[in-house]
Design an enzyme around this catalytic site. Structure first.
Site, short mmCIF file in Angstrom:
data_model
loop_
_atom_site.label_atom_id
_atom_site.label_comp_id
_atom_site.label_asym_id
_atom_site.label_seq_id
_atom_site.Cartn_x
_atom_site.Cartn_y
_atom_site.Cartn_z
CE LYS A 11 -1.27 -0.38 4.89
NZ LYS A 11 -0.19 0.61 5.16
NE ARG A 86 -2.53 0.04 10.76
CZ ARG A 86 -1.33 0.33 9.74
NH1 ARG A 86 -1.43 1.60 9.36
NH2 ARG A 86 -0.68 -0.42 9.48
NE ARG A 125 8.27 -4.26 4.81
CZ ARG A 125 7.21 -3.70 5.20
NH1 ARG A 125 6.28 -3.13 3.64
NH2 ARG A 125 6.58 -3.59 6.01
NE ARG A 131 8.32 -1.62 8.64
CZ ARG A 131 7.27 -1.22 8.18
NH1 ARG A 131 6.98 -0.68 7.14
NH2 ARG A 131 6.22 -1.39 8.91
NE ARG A 142 3.21 -4.63 11.02
CZ ARG A 142 3.98 -4.48 10.10
NH1 ARG A 142 4.95 -5.47 10.03
NH2 ARG A 142 3.87 -3.66 9.28
#
Ligand code: AMP
Length: 194
Positions: A11, A86, A125, A131, A142
């Protein structure tokens, strides 16, 4: 407009491309939080406690941050929110903010993808970008939060007739094309020649 999707659905990448095409600011709450964490601000210190575990930053903190961001000069004519709202409480808050500004949401775009594909992408990723919220336990948490709370957000916008769903699996250009097609259909106007 809003762009909503599970972690790893691309996104952020798509939000930047679409905002360029539409000529509106892309506002990513995740990016703003990460900038505060990096800068060591009080907001960053507070947000990091939640982000590292894959939890949502509390609504009061997040809502206030969005309210401040929407006061900046570049969001006058419209904006694309990436990663907000959210939770259902954030939807209510955004409704109030928009009403006060006499603005309305044009379209809510949801990027969809299968959980196992998302976990694969996010683990990849994690290796590439390092991250701190990209390890498997946090990733699954998540995703759970997305299903438990953000899907209810999507359902509310679907009920208002402004939801467009786009398959987020595919090449980056392919997904951008699908989004532009869905936006053109939803808004009833061509979006950059479509
Ligand atoms: P993102 O880059 O959009 O995946 O966001 C990264 C992290 O920032 C999330 O896992 C949350 O901890 C926090 N965050 C971003 N947006 C929100 C939001 N709307 N509400 C609560 N927490 C958020």
């Amino acid at each position: 407009m809003l762009i909503i999707g599970p972690p790893g659905s691309g996104k952020g990448t798509q939000a930047e491309r679409i905002s360029e095409r539409l000529g509106v600011a892309a506002i990513s709450t995740g990016d703003i939080f990460r900038a505060h964490v990096k800068g060591g601000t009080p907001l960053g210190v507070e947000a990091m406690k939640y982000m590292d575990n894959g939890d949502f930053v509390p609504d009061t903190v997040t809502n206030e941050m969005v309210r401040n961001r929407l006061c900046q000069d570049d969001v006058g004519s419209g904006f694309l929110l990436d990663g907000y709202p959210r939770t259902s409480a954030q939807v209510d808050y955004l409704d109030g903010l928009l009403a006060a500004r006499e603005q309305e949401l044009g379209v809510v775009l949801q990027l969809t993808a299968d959980d196992e594909e998302l976990v694969r992408r996010l683990l990849f990723r994690a290796k590439e970008a390092g991250r701190s919220d990209d390890n498997e336990t946090v990733i699954r948490h998540r995703l759970d939060l997305y299903h438990q709370q953000t899907e209810a957000v999507v359902a509310r916008y679907a009920g208002r007739g402004i939801l467009a769903q786009v398959d987020g699996i595919g090449g980056i250009d392919e997904v951008t094309d699908r989004i532009l097609g869905a936006l053109a259909k939803m808004l009833g106007v061509p979006v950059n020649g479509r």
